[in-house]
Design a protein around this motif. Structure first.
Motif, PDB file in Angstrom:
ATOM      1  N   GLN A 151       0.854  -0.966  -0.061  1.00 11.55           N
ATOM      2  CA  GLN A 151      -0.001   0.097  -0.194  1.00 11.55           C
ATOM      3  C   GLN A 151       0.796   1.211   0.125  1.00 11.55           C
ATOM      4  OE1 GLN A 151      -3.230   0.403  -0.366  1.00 11.55           O
ATOM      5  NE2 GLN A 151      -3.786  -1.914  -0.161  1.00 11.55           N
ATOM      6  N   LYS A 152       2.167   1.155  -0.079  1.00 11.41           N
ATOM      7  CA  LYS A 152       3.084   2.444   0.329  1.00 11.41           C
ATOM      8  C   LYS A 152       3.047   3.435  -0.869  1.00 11.41           C
ATOM      9  CE  LYS A 152       5.201   0.979   4.136  1.00 11.41           C
ATOM     10  NZ  LYS A 152       5.010   2.074   5.108  1.00 11.41           N
ATOM     11  N   PRO A 153       3.049   3.065  -1.848  1.00 15.22           N
ATOM     12  CA  PRO A 153       2.882   2.185  -2.866  1.00 15.22           C
ATOM     13  C   PRO A 153       4.155   2.094  -3.724  1.00 15.22           C
ATOM     14  CG  PRO A 153       2.142   4.371  -4.086  1.00 15.22           C
ATOM     15  CD  PRO A 153       2.726   4.751  -2.523  1.00 15.22           C
ATOM     16  N   LEU A 154       4.975   0.933  -3.210  1.00 10.65           N
ATOM     17  CA  LEU A 154       6.176   0.409  -4.026  1.00 10.65           C
ATOM     18  C   LEU A 154       5.842  -0.422  -5.193  1.00 10.65           C
ATOM     19  CD1 LEU A 154       7.457  -2.594  -2.936  1.00 10.65           C
ATOM     20  CD2 LEU A 154       7.057  -1.210  -0.795  1.00 10.65           C
ATOM     21  N   ASP A 155       6.809  -0.289  -5.892  1.00 11.56           N
ATOM     22  CA  ASP A 155       6.676  -1.180  -7.390  1.00 11.56           C
ATOM     23  C   ASP A 155       6.839  -2.624  -7.027  1.00 11.56           C
ATOM     24  OD1 ASP A 155       6.399  -2.459  -9.874  1.00 11.56           O
ATOM     25  OD2 ASP A 155       7.761  -0.757 -10.588  1.00 11.56           O
ATOM     26  N   PRO A 156       5.874  -3.474  -6.960  1.00 14.44           N
ATOM     27  CA  PRO A 156       6.062  -4.725  -6.693  1.00 14.44           C
ATOM     28  C   PRO A 156       6.948  -5.574  -7.821  1.00 14.44           C
ATOM     29  CG  PRO A 156       3.806  -4.475  -7.309  1.00 14.44           C
ATOM     30  CD  PRO A 156       4.555  -3.013  -7.287  1.00 14.44           C
ATOM     31  N   ASN A 157       7.011  -5.084  -8.975  1.00 12.90           N
ATOM     32  CA  ASN A 157       7.927  -5.628  -9.958  1.00 12.90           C
ATOM     33  C   ASN A 157       9.152  -4.779 -10.036  1.00 12.90           C
ATOM     34  OD1 ASN A 157       5.752  -7.383 -10.873  1.00 12.90           O
ATOM     35  ND2 ASN A 157       4.550  -5.741 -11.785  1.00 12.90           N
ATOM     36  N   GLY A 158       9.583  -4.024  -9.206  1.00 13.53           N
ATOM     37  CA  GLY A 158      10.805  -3.234  -9.312  1.00 13.53           C
ATOM     38  C   GLY A 158      11.969  -3.951  -8.815  1.00 13.53           C
ATOM     39  N   SER A 159      12.957  -3.876  -9.008  1.00  7.25           N
ATOM     40  CA  SER A 159      14.212  -4.681  -8.855  1.00  7.25           C
ATOM     41  C   SER A 159      15.023  -3.869  -7.410  1.00  7.25           C
ATOM     42  CB  SER A 159      15.426  -4.896  -9.908  1.00  7.25           C
ATOM     43  OG  SER A 159      15.713  -3.493 -10.290  1.00  7.25           O
TER      44      SER A 159
END
Length: 114
Positions: free
Chosen positions: A104-112
């Motif tokens: 919810q942070k919103p950080l990229d769940p597909n990021g590296s």
């Protein structure tokens, strides 16, 4: 049920039967976000739904007869290294609530990781 942007543009509409089914079967805002993800192409973690005087609708809120909902799509941000570590540990330990909170942070769940 009409889903609009803050500018007032219609994003999508749910027909009366579909909306009625969601309300009658005890669906939540989270369920609506999942449905919208397929229709508008934005992950539920990037979506924020607003409604009238209620402000932001929390994921666990049961749906009611709302005349319209405003959709805000958040941009992903680059997370701090500790957030990645926390997310990985939560995933490894099957802590679903914590994973959801971190996303919810919103950080990229597909990021590296960098």
């Amino acid at each position: 049920m009409e889903i609009i942007t803050l500018s007032g543009a219609t994003v999508t509409q749910l027909d009366k039967e579909g909306w009625g089914y969601m309300v009658e079967s005890g669906k939540t805002v989270r369920d609506l976000k999942k449905l919208l993800a397929g229709r508008v192409g934005y992950s539920r973690f990037r979506q924020r739904l607003l409604s009238g005087d209620m402000g932001e609708l929390q994921d666990d809120l049961l749906l009611r007869q709302l005349p319209s909902v405003q959709l805000v799509v958040l941009d992903f941000c680059m997370p701090e290294e500790t957030i990645w570590e926390d997310l990985l540990l939560a995933c490894e330990n099957n802590r679903v609530v914590e994973v959801t909170q971190l996303l919810q942070k919103p950080l990229d769940p597909n990021g590296s990781r960098h």
